[in-house]
Design an enzyme around this catalytic site. Structure first.
Site, PDB file in Angstrom:
ATOM      1  N   SER A 145       0.856  -1.190   0.000  1.00 27.88           N
ATOM      2  CA  SER A 145       0.000   0.000   0.000  1.00 27.88           C
ATOM      3  C   SER A 145       0.888   1.234   0.000  1.00 27.88           C
ATOM      4  CB  SER A 145      -0.891   0.016   1.252  1.00 27.88           C
ATOM      5  OG  SER A 145      -1.596   1.240   1.354  1.00 27.88           O
ATOM      6  N   TYR A 158      -1.569  -0.809  10.303  1.00 28.78           N
ATOM      7  CA  TYR A 158      -1.717  -1.237   8.907  1.00 28.78           C
ATOM      8  C   TYR A 158      -0.520  -0.757   8.083  1.00 28.78           C
ATOM      9  CZ  TYR A 158      -3.552  -1.222   4.101  1.00 28.78           C
ATOM     10  OH  TYR A 158      -3.722  -1.396   2.753  1.00 28.78           O
TER      11      TYR A 158
END
Length: 269
Positions: A145, A158
Site C-alpha cells: 500500500s 496497517y
C-alpha cells in the site's frame, strides 16, 4: 493473441483475497489474458460467483482458505501440487485495513493486523516457494500500500505491516534472484472497493462504511489493468494511484521531511 496475452497464456496464477475488490479485478484481467487461476478467500459463495463471471470459468480452481491458518495453507499447497502440479505466479492480495487512531487501538487489534497483513503473507509465500521454483523460477507479487511507504493517520499498524511486507519482499528478491524467482511489490493508493467497510476500528470491529476518499477513488478494474500491464513489463516496484498518492510515494524517497508535512495536512478519511 496480443503479446500481452502471450505472456500469461496458460500460466497458473494463485490469487488470494479473490472474492471481491482488487483480487476479483485482477482475476478478471488475468483470466481474459488466458491465465489459469487458483482463487482463494474465506467466502466460498463469493468465490463461486467470481469464477462464474470469468473467461474460461471451468478452467479455474477454487481454493477457499483462511490464510492465517497455517495448517490450511499447507493443505492448500498440497492440493495445488496434486491437482495442478505447479505454480507460476502467486499474488498475495488478501489483507485487512485499519481506521483508528493509534491511541484508540488495542494491542489485540495491532496483532490481528500484523497476523493478516504480514505473518500470514510471508508464511504462505515461504510454503509456496518449492512449487514456484520447480520449473526454474516463478513470480511472487505482494499487494502492499502507499500507506506502507508514507504512513498516514488512522492506519498506524496497517501502514507498519504493509511496510514490513515491502521490506521482506526486498530481502526475498535478493536471496532468490539466482534461483530465478521474480518478486514484485505493488503499492495501491485509494481504490474504490469495500476495504474501508471491512477495515478494523480500534477495538477490532469492522468500520462498516466507505470513506469519502475511497468512494471517489479509481475503480478496481482500472487498478488491475495498470497492475497487470506493469507486471508484464517486468516492473518490481509499482505505485498505482491518484496524483497525490504518487507524489507522496515519490516524496518518501526524495524528501521525507516534506512528506511528513504533506501527510499532516492530507485528508485520509
Amino acid at each position: 493473441m496480443t503479446l500481452q496475452n502471450a505472456a500469461v497464456q496458460n500460466k497458473v496464477i494463485w490469487i488470494t483475497g479473490a472474492s471481491g475488490g482488487i483480487g476479483e479485478a485482477l482475476a478478471r484481467e488475468l483470466a481474459a489474458d488466458g491465465a489459469r487461476l487458483i482463487l482463494s478467500a474465506r467466502r466460498t459463495a463469493e468465490l463461486e460467483q467470481v469464477r462464474a463471471s470469468l473467461a474460461n470459468s471451468a478452467e479455474h480452481l477454487l481454493l477457499p482458505l483462511d490464510i492465517t491458518d497455517t495448517v490450511a495453507v499447507s493443505a492448500a499447497i498440497n492440493q495445488i501440487k496434486q491437482q495442478i502440479g505447479g505454480l507460476d505466479w502467486l499474488i498475495n492480495n488478501a489483507g485487512i485495513s485499519q481506521r483508528a487512531l493509534i491511541t484508540d487501538t488495542t494491542s489485540d487489534t495491532d496483532r490481528k493486523l500484523f497476523e493478516v497483513d504480514y505473518f500470514a503473507q510471508i508464511n504462505l509465500t515461504r510454503q509456496a516457494l518449492p512449487l514456484l521454483l520447480a520449473d526454474g523460477g516463478g513470480k511472487v507479487v505482494f499487494i502492499s500500500s502507499v500507506a506502507g511507504l508514507v504512513g498516514t493517520q488512522y492506519r498506524g499498524s496497517y501502514s507498519a505491516a504493509k511496510a514490513a511486507l515491502h521490506l521482506w519482499a526486498n530481502s526475498l528478491r535478493a536471496e532468490m534472484f539466482e534461483q530465478g524467482l521474480s518478486v514484485a511489490t505493488i503499492f495501491p493508493g485509494f481504490v474504490k472497493t469495500d476495504v474501508s467497510r471491512n477495515a478494523l476500528t480500534g477495538d477490532g470491529s469492522a468500520l462498516g462504511q466507505m470513506d469519502d476518499a475511497q468512494a471517489n477513488a479509481m475503480s478496481a478494474e482500472a487498478f488491475a489493468e495498470q497492475a497487470v500491464k506493469a507486471l508484464l513489463k517486468g516492473k518490481n516496484y509499482i505505485v498505482i494511484g491518484g496524483l497525490k498518492e504518487r507524489l507522496a510515494a515519490l516524496m518518501s524517497r526524495l524528501s521525507p521531511e516534506l512528506l511528513y508535512k504533506m501527510v499532516r495536512k492530507s485528508k485520509v478519511r
